[in-house]
Design an enzyme around this catalytic site. Structure first.
Site, PDB file in Angstrom:
ATOM      1  N   GLU A 117       0.895  -0.895  -0.061  1.00  0.00           N
ATOM      2  CA  GLU A 117       0.432  -0.175   0.356  1.00  0.00           C
ATOM      3  C   GLU A 117       1.303   1.446   0.355  1.00  0.00           C
ATOM      4  OE1 GLU A 117      -2.072   0.044   3.993  1.00  0.00           O
ATOM      5  OE2 GLU A 117      -2.999  -2.031   2.830  1.00  0.00           O
ATOM      6  N   LYS A 119       2.148   4.566   1.315  1.00  0.00           N
ATOM      7  CA  LYS A 119       2.269   5.328   2.903  1.00  0.00           C
ATOM      8  C   LYS A 119       2.268   6.593   3.203  1.00  0.00           C
ATOM      9  CE  LYS A 119       5.363   4.460   6.770  1.00  0.00           C
ATOM     10  NZ  LYS A 119       5.018   6.325   7.308  1.00  0.00           N
ATOM     11  N   ASP A 121       1.203  10.311   4.003  1.00  0.00           N
ATOM     12  CA  ASP A 121       1.784  11.061   5.786  1.00  0.00           C
ATOM     13  C   ASP A 121       0.937  11.937   5.975  1.00  0.00           C
ATOM     14  OD1 ASP A 121       3.993  11.320   6.182  1.00  0.00           O
ATOM     15  OD2 ASP A 121       5.380  13.131   4.525  1.00  0.00           O
ATOM     16  N   TYR A 228      -6.767   2.003   6.771  1.00  0.00           N
ATOM     17  CA  TYR A 228      -6.193   1.053   6.033  1.00  0.00           C
ATOM     18  C   TYR A 228      -5.568  -0.568   6.971  1.00  0.00           C
ATOM     19  CZ  TYR A 228      -2.628   3.539   8.332  1.00  0.00           C
ATOM     20  OH  TYR A 228      -2.048   4.451   9.424  1.00  0.00           O
ATOM     21  N   LYS A 323      10.700   3.151   2.790  1.00  0.00           N
ATOM     22  CA  LYS A 323      10.721   5.082   2.945  1.00  0.00           C
ATOM     23  C   LYS A 323      11.695   5.418   1.909  1.00  0.00           C
ATOM     24  CE  LYS A 323      10.050   7.238   6.451  1.00  0.00           C
ATOM     25  NZ  LYS A 323       9.269   7.248   7.850  1.00  0.00           N
ATOM     26  N   CYS A 420       8.502  49.940  -1.013  1.00  0.00           N
ATOM     27  CA  CYS A 420       7.839  48.694  -2.130  1.00  0.00           C
ATOM     28  C   CYS A 420       8.678  48.774  -3.124  1.00  0.00           C
ATOM     29  CB  CYS A 420       6.424  49.561  -2.882  1.00  0.00           C
ATOM     30  SG  CYS A 420       5.577  49.095  -4.300  1.00  0.00           S
ATOM     31  N   CYS A 423       6.592  50.779  -6.309  1.00  0.00           N
ATOM     32  CA  CYS A 423       6.406  52.134  -6.234  1.00  0.00           C
ATOM     33  C   CYS A 423       7.124  52.901  -5.171  1.00  0.00           C
ATOM     34  CB  CYS A 423       4.222  52.039  -6.305  1.00  0.00           C
ATOM     35  SG  CYS A 423       3.990  51.877  -4.871  1.00  0.00           S
ATOM     36  N   CYS A 438       2.341  47.248   1.089  1.00  0.00           N
ATOM     37  CA  CYS A 438       1.953  47.921   0.649  1.00  0.00           C
ATOM     38  C   CYS A 438       1.382  48.415   0.202  1.00  0.00           C
ATOM     39  CB  CYS A 438       2.743  47.634  -0.941  1.00  0.00           C
ATOM     40  SG  CYS A 438       2.740  49.462  -2.185  1.00  0.00           S
ATOM     41  N   CYS A 443      -0.985  51.261  -6.177  1.00  0.00           N
ATOM     42  CA  CYS A 443       0.657  50.686  -6.853  1.00  0.00           C
ATOM     43  C   CYS A 443       0.570  49.666  -8.023  1.00  0.00           C
ATOM     44  CB  CYS A 443       1.616  49.898  -5.311  1.00  0.00           C
ATOM     45  SG  CYS A 443       2.346  48.746  -6.573  1.00  0.00           S
TER      46      CYS A 443
HETATM   47  S1  IVH Z   1      -0.347  -0.026   8.459  1.00  0.00           S
HETATM   48  C1  IVH Z   1       0.181  -2.349  12.751  1.00  0.00           C
HETATM   49  N1  IVH Z   1      -0.625   0.989   5.942  1.00  0.00           N
HETATM   50  O1  IVH Z   1       2.846   5.053   8.409  1.00  0.00           O
HETATM   51  C2  IVH Z   1      -0.698  -1.915  11.605  1.00  0.00           C
HETATM   52  N2  IVH Z   1       0.504   2.471   7.941  1.00  0.00           N
HETATM   53  O2  IVH Z   1       5.679   4.789  10.149  1.00  0.00           O
HETATM   54  C3  IVH Z   1       0.219   0.487  11.603  1.00  0.00           C
HETATM   55  N3  IVH Z   1       1.039   5.002   7.755  1.00  0.00           N
HETATM   56  O3  IVH Z   1       1.804   4.658  12.703  1.00  0.00           O
HETATM   57  C4  IVH Z   1       0.115   0.518  10.142  1.00  0.00           C
HETATM   58  N4  IVH Z   1       0.217   4.869   5.922  1.00  0.00           N
HETATM   59  O4  IVH Z   1      -0.074   5.965  10.846  1.00  0.00           O
HETATM   60  C5  IVH Z   1       0.065   1.385   7.815  1.00  0.00           C
HETATM   61  N5  IVH Z   1      -1.613   2.180   4.475  1.00  0.00           N
HETATM   62  C6  IVH Z   1      -0.167   2.276   5.517  1.00  0.00           C
HETATM   63  C7  IVH Z   1       0.031   3.636   5.964  1.00  0.00           C
HETATM   64  C8  IVH Z   1       0.503   3.625   7.287  1.00  0.00           C
HETATM   65  C9  IVH Z   1       0.376   5.583   6.320  1.00  0.00           C
HETATM   66  C10 IVH Z   1       1.310   5.126   8.849  1.00  0.00           C
HETATM   67  C11 IVH Z   1       0.753   4.776   9.911  1.00  0.00           C
HETATM   68  C12 IVH Z   1       2.267   4.179  11.465  1.00  0.00           C
HETATM   69  C13 IVH Z   1       3.224   5.593  10.165  1.00  0.00           C
HETATM   70  C14 IVH Z   1       4.804   4.398  11.279  1.00  0.00           C
END
Ligand code: IVH
Length: 688
Positions: A117, A119, A121, A228, A323, A420, A423, A438, A443
């Site tokens: 999946e 991740k 942010d 998720y 990551k 400014c 002007c 300004c 202006c």
């Molecule tokens: S699974 C036990 N799935 O990343 C399951 N986490 O760096 C734990 N996060 O604390 C989470 N996308 O806040 C999971 N597709 C995803 C995610 C995800 C973002 C975050 C989540 C976790 C953090 C860890």
């Protein structure tokens, strides 16, 4: 009961809004523009304010919580919320697979099924549904105890207040709350304008937003959510199903079927090689997504295998976060310039030697404001570390001080200009503001930005009136304000650079065509501070155009649902300024439309409280003060601030103070919230 027509409209609006929410947040396929959506929501809010008896707990308006909460309660998670172990390269991913296979006793030839999946942010969230209704939201906190942010979670449009299919019992789903990049940009632009410090990235903005105690603010920020994880408390029980999903892929499908937002790019991978391919594919692909991703999460699909793999104190042993490295580069800072915006706000920006970042060449970054530059202490000539914040907007992280030239060559700190740059008018700054402005209304830089805004698609939609043309028109003194545009002739335009006879004729026709735009576009195009597209449309409709608006008091403007006191005050002072009145006059004489179709939601309500004056005191639980006021006014009553002998009735909420004492001492009738609701409903009944 309210008239049948109203009930039908309320139902129709709710259905449309729920459908739009799902299209937008869950299916990522919007059908309404933001304005179309906002207007529906505001119309519904208005109808419910006038007919509070129609409010239901799962109405979309109940997301628009009014009252700030006192603080968040700490609540223990039923199952601790773990974090994820990280892998920073492909070798670490393969090592994870090797460990999983060993722990599951698999032979060399058997591949593990994973789900990969994106991740997201953002910040993690646990949602609680009871009998299919959203009843709670907890942040991760320290993993054991989180903060109860239910009131904020309820206003996030992508999170359903009710699951689609009837599900009995308790369910906990976990996921991520995030801020889409577009919302992030919008918020930072507004913050910059207001002289507030910008958020560093969408994640900080999302986390900061969830920590605020004002759900109305949270609602405005436009957060999103993706779920998720389903917490299996009682595998066979809570969902009342004979065979719960056996794998994670099936869980994700189940979550989506309940109407929960699930990020759709997940993929079931047979073996680690497919996982690696997925990670490679999204290293670049993620840049085109409307939200930030900082990696890929890899999860063992089979739920029974997960139980066997178990967890450490911090991490599940069946999942791993891959990551992506941050996109950063160093380059030399060549110049710090300043630019002037539509409201006169002066923004410093950096120009550096071009560098490749996240697949594009960048050479410019905003520095937000003078304080930002001072805090980072970046100086022309420095080698600076640049980064694509949220992968889209480049920003300067810091100067590399060890590489700063020394001795006589030491670069001087940046000094904000005092006048400014366009002007030469001395700059001004409000007492608690960080932004310098300004103040000169003529202006050229402000005039240019103002004209571009007036001509923009969402305002007057004058196609062909772009930056270079506007600059020429302003620089040659041909146009000083929006009204001057309507005096332009094809002959005048033909004399400009890159303007042929045909384009000139077309542009004149475009300008002429814009006179037929509805007044709401004119109002938005005027660029009155705080008056956005949605507010402009509401105001235009409520007052039927310019003349109704000119006659309206600040209170009347503010009483429009969806328009707050800041907008009302800003607009009133704009309209009271003789120079602006003259501009509006000239626009009207030029044939620009100043009327709009009038829509008034209170027109049909029986005036059952006519002649009566009310005072509202204390906190009402089920209706905001503004809504209560509107409900009274819609029925012909008046709401005033102070209790006197002439007051007909005091509505008493929780923690009422001196007004209640006064009412008692004067013998004025008092009613509690319940009686007030009944009063409003009976008044509704009278409509029959
Ligand atoms: S699974 C036990 N799935 O990343 C399951 N986490 O760096 C734990 N996060 O604390 C989470 N996308 O806040 C999971 N597709 C995803 C995610 C995800 C973002 C975050 C989540 C976790 C953090 C860890």
């Amino acid at each position: 009961m309210p008239p049948k027509r109203v009930v039908e409209e309320v139902n129709e609006l709710r259905a449309q809004i729920r459908h739009a929410d799902e299209q937008y947040y869950v299916l990522d396929d919007p059908e309404f523009s933001d304005t179309e959506y906002d207007l529906r929501l505001l119309r519904l809010t208005e109808l419910e304010a006038v007919h509070p008896e129609l409010v239901t707990p799962d109405s979309p308006t109940q997301r628009v919580a009014g009252r700030p909460v006192d603080g968040f309660a700490a609540v223990e998670h039923v199952v601790p919320m773990l974090s994820l172990d990280n892998a920073y390269d492909e070798a670490e991913l393969t090592a994870f697979d090797t460990r999983v296979r060993k722990d599951l006793d698999l032979d060399a030839g058997t591949a593990v099924s994973y789900v990969a999946e994106l991740k997201i942010d953002g910040l993690s969230i646990a949602l609680h549904y009871r009998d299919g209704l959203l009843v709670g939201g907890l942040t991760r906190g320290d993993g054991v105890r989180g903060e109860d942010v239910t009131s904020n979670v309820r206003v996030i449009r992508g999170i359903p207040l009710a699951l689609k299919t009837a599900v009995s019992g308790d369910i906990e789903v976990r996921g991520e709350i995030f801020l889409p990049r577009a919302s992030f940009d919008r918020i930072n632009a507004v913050r910059a304008e207001a002289g507030e410090t910008a958020f560093a990235n969408p994640r900080n903005a999302a986390a900061g937003t969830m920590r605020t105690l004002d759900p109305a603010l949270v609602a405005r920020r436009g957060l999103g959510a993706f779920m998720y994880h389903l917490v299996e408390r009682d595998v066979a029980g809570p969902r009342g199903e004979s065979s719960p999903p056996a794998g994670h892929a099936a869980v994700l499908e189940q979550l989506a079927a309940w109407g929960l937002p699930v990020e759709g790019h997940w993929h079931r991978c047979e073996g680690i090689t497919q996982v690696v391919a997925f990670c490679r594919e999204w290293a670049e692909g993620r840049r085109a997504l409307p939200f930030d991703t900082d990696g890929v999460v890899i999860k063992v699909d089979n739920l029974a295998d997960r139980v066997q793999l178990g967890q450490t104190a911090k991490f599940p042993r069946w999942a791993m976060a891959f990551k992506y490295p941050a996109d950063q580069a160093t380059t030399r800072l060549l110049e710090i310039g300043v630019e002037v915006g539509r409201t006169g706000a002066i923004t410093p920006y950096a120009v550096f030697e071009p560098v490749q970042l996240a697949g594009t060449t960048v050479q410019r970054a905003t520095l937000h404001n003078a304080e930002d530059v001072a805090r980072k202490d970046v100086r022309v000539g420095d080698i600076v570390l640049v980064e694509k914040g949220g992968d889209v907007i480049p920003k300067i992280v810091k100067p590399i001080l060890s590489r700063r030239p020394t001795g006589d060559a030491t670069p001087a700190p940046f000094v904000m200009p005092t006048v400014c740059p366009v002007c030469a008018t001395p700059l001004e700054r409000g007492d608690d503001e960080v932004v310098w402005r300004c103040p000169n209304d003529v202006c050229p830089a402000k005039v240019r930005c103002g004209l571009l805004h007036f001509a923009s698609r969402r305002a007057m939609n004058i196609e062909g009136l772009g930056e270079s043309l506007v600059s020429q028109l302003v620089d040659r003194g041909l146009v000083r304000d929006a009204a001057d545009l309507y005096d332009l002739s094809a002959e005048t335009l033909e004399g400009l650079d890159r303007m042929g006879a045909k384009s000139a004729v077309n542009l004149v026709a475009e300008i002429e065509g814009s006179t037929r735009r509805d007044f709401s576009h004119v109002l938005f195009g005027l660029g009155v501070r705080h008056v956005g597209e949605g507010a402009a449309e509401l105001l235009a409709r409520r007052f039927g155009g310019l003349h109704g608006l000119l006659d309206a008091t600040t209170e009347e403007i503010e009483s429009v649902v969806g328009v707050g006191p800041i907008v009302a005050e800003s607009l009133r002072s704009f309209l009271d300024d003789p120079a602006n009145r003259a501009l509006l006059d000239r626009l009207e004489k030029a044939g620009v439309r100043m009327d709009a179709e009038r829509v008034d939601p209170v027109a049909e309500v029986e005036q059952s409280l006519s002649g009566q004056t009310f005072v509202i005191t204390g906190t009402l639980a089920s209706i905001s003060r503004r809504e209560a006021k509107r409900a009274i006014e819609a029925r012909g009553g008046k709401v005033i601030g102070a209790v006197s002998k002439k007051t007909s009735c005091v509505v008493v909420g929780a923690d009422a103070g001196s007004k209640l004492d006064k009412a008692r001492s004067l013998g004025v009738e008092t009613i509690d919230e319940l009686a007030f609701r009944k009063l409003i409903m009976e008044a509704g009944d009278a409509e029959g």
